[in-house]
Design a protein around this motif. Sequence first.
Motif, PDB file in Angstrom:
ATOM      1  N   GLY A   1       8.178   6.050   6.013  1.00 50.45           N
ATOM      2  CA  GLY A   1       6.987   6.849   6.237  1.00 50.45           C
ATOM      3  C   GLY A   1       6.989   8.136   5.431  1.00 50.45           C
ATOM      4  O   GLY A   1       5.947   8.600   5.001  1.00 50.45           O
ATOM      5  N   LEU A   2       8.165   8.717   5.214  1.00 51.74           N
ATOM      6  CA  LEU A   2       8.233   9.984   4.503  1.00 51.74           C
ATOM      7  C   LEU A   2       8.078   9.818   3.002  1.00 51.74           C
ATOM      8  O   LEU A   2       7.545  10.690   2.336  1.00 51.74           O
ATOM      9  CB  LEU A   2       9.583  10.675   4.781  1.00 51.74           C
ATOM     10  N   LEU A   3       8.570   8.716   2.458  1.00 54.52           N
ATOM     11  CA  LEU A   3       8.584   8.560   1.005  1.00 54.52           C
ATOM     12  C   LEU A   3       7.227   8.184   0.424  1.00 54.52           C
ATOM     13  O   LEU A   3       6.959   8.459  -0.732  1.00 54.52           O
ATOM     14  CB  LEU A   3       9.622   7.512   0.596  1.00 54.52           C
ATOM     15  N   LEU A   4       6.384   7.539   1.189  1.00 57.31           N
ATOM     16  CA  LEU A   4       5.104   7.067   0.648  1.00 57.31           C
ATOM     17  C   LEU A   4       3.946   7.809   1.292  1.00 57.31           C
ATOM     18  O   LEU A   4       3.867   7.913   2.513  1.00 57.31           O
ATOM     19  CB  LEU A   4       4.941   5.563   0.918  1.00 57.31           C
ATOM     20  N   SER A   5       3.065   8.331   0.467  1.00 55.12           N
ATOM     21  CA  SER A   5       1.862   8.975   0.985  1.00 55.12           C
ATOM     22  C   SER A   5       0.936   7.888   1.518  1.00 55.12           C
ATOM     23  O   SER A   5       1.079   6.722   1.164  1.00 55.12           O
ATOM     24  CB  SER A   5       1.169   9.748  -0.137  1.00 55.12           C
ATOM     25  N   PRO A   6      -0.034   8.233   2.350  1.00 52.81           N
ATOM     26  CA  PRO A   6      -0.970   7.221   2.856  1.00 52.81           C
ATOM     27  C   PRO A   6      -1.678   6.485   1.722  1.00 52.81           C
ATOM     28  O   PRO A   6      -1.868   5.269   1.788  1.00 52.81           O
ATOM     29  CB  PRO A   6      -1.949   8.050   3.685  1.00 52.81           C
ATOM     30  N   ALA A   7      -2.055   7.211   0.632  1.00 49.56           N
ATOM     31  CA  ALA A   7      -2.740   6.554  -0.489  1.00 49.56           C
ATOM     32  C   ALA A   7      -1.819   5.546  -1.157  1.00 49.56           C
ATOM     33  O   ALA A   7      -2.244   4.454  -1.543  1.00 49.56           O
ATOM     34  CB  ALA A   7      -3.211   7.597  -1.497  1.00 49.56           C
ATOM     35  N   MET A   8      -0.540   5.895  -1.306  1.00 45.42           N
ATOM     36  CA  MET A   8       0.404   4.974  -1.946  1.00 45.42           C
ATOM     37  C   MET A   8       0.620   3.736  -1.080  1.00 45.42           C
ATOM     38  O   MET A   8       0.710   2.634  -1.582  1.00 45.42           O
ATOM     39  CB  MET A   8       1.739   5.667  -2.230  1.00 45.42           C
ATOM     40  N   ARG A   9       0.710   3.946   0.233  1.00 43.51           N
ATOM     41  CA  ARG A   9       0.874   2.783   1.122  1.00 43.51           C
ATOM     42  C   ARG A   9      -0.346   1.880   1.047  1.00 43.51           C
ATOM     43  O   ARG A   9      -0.225   0.665   1.001  1.00 43.51           O
ATOM     44  CB  ARG A   9       1.116   3.233   2.562  1.00 43.51           C
ATOM     45  N   ALA A  10      -1.543   2.481   0.974  1.00 46.50           N
ATOM     46  CA  ALA A  10      -2.768   1.685   0.874  1.00 46.50           C
ATOM     47  C   ALA A  10      -2.787   0.915  -0.444  1.00 46.50           C
ATOM     48  O   ALA A  10      -3.147  -0.251  -0.482  1.00 46.50           O
ATOM     49  CB  ALA A  10      -3.990   2.588   0.978  1.00 46.50           C
ATOM     50  N   ALA A  11      -2.354   1.581  -1.532  1.00 49.02           N
ATOM     51  CA  ALA A  11      -2.337   0.924  -2.845  1.00 49.02           C
ATOM     52  C   ALA A  11      -1.346  -0.232  -2.845  1.00 49.02           C
ATOM     53  O   ALA A  11      -1.618  -1.282  -3.408  1.00 49.02           O
ATOM     54  CB  ALA A  11      -1.978   1.930  -3.931  1.00 49.02           C
TER      55      ALA A  11
END
Length: 126
Positions: free
Chosen positions: A16-26
């Motif tokens: 959860g800390l390493l990926l921003s919400p936008a990166m997780r969505a991508a």
Amino acid sequence: MSRRNFLKSVGFSTGGLLLSPAMRAAQARNPLQIPERHEGITTNSRVTYSLRAQKGSTEFIPGLQTPTIGINRSYLGPTLILKRGDDVELDVHNALSEKTTLHWHGLHVPAKADGGPAQIIEPGDR
Ligand SMILES: [Cu+2]
């Protein structure tokens, strides 16, 4: 806390800390990029592959363009389809504003013909 629960909590919180919400969505939406096939053009029993190193932009994250470099496109390059025994010409045009080189991943060629410092292509050259 058990070892299992500790590993679970560390694993989840680190992810959860390493990926921003936008990166997780991508990550969830971007399809795997499969390079197109390039079969070359045959003339007088020689197969020529025209390759152009060029700048472009690619939308890795929805709504955000990222400057990229590709071969015959904005990002990545084609998969070259060669047949054993063919006489081939790899015509590489450097349309970038800086030196470049290509490594022929998968071809059995001498090191001096496999890109790197022995095969620098100046901007605008072939
Ligand atoms: Cu390789």
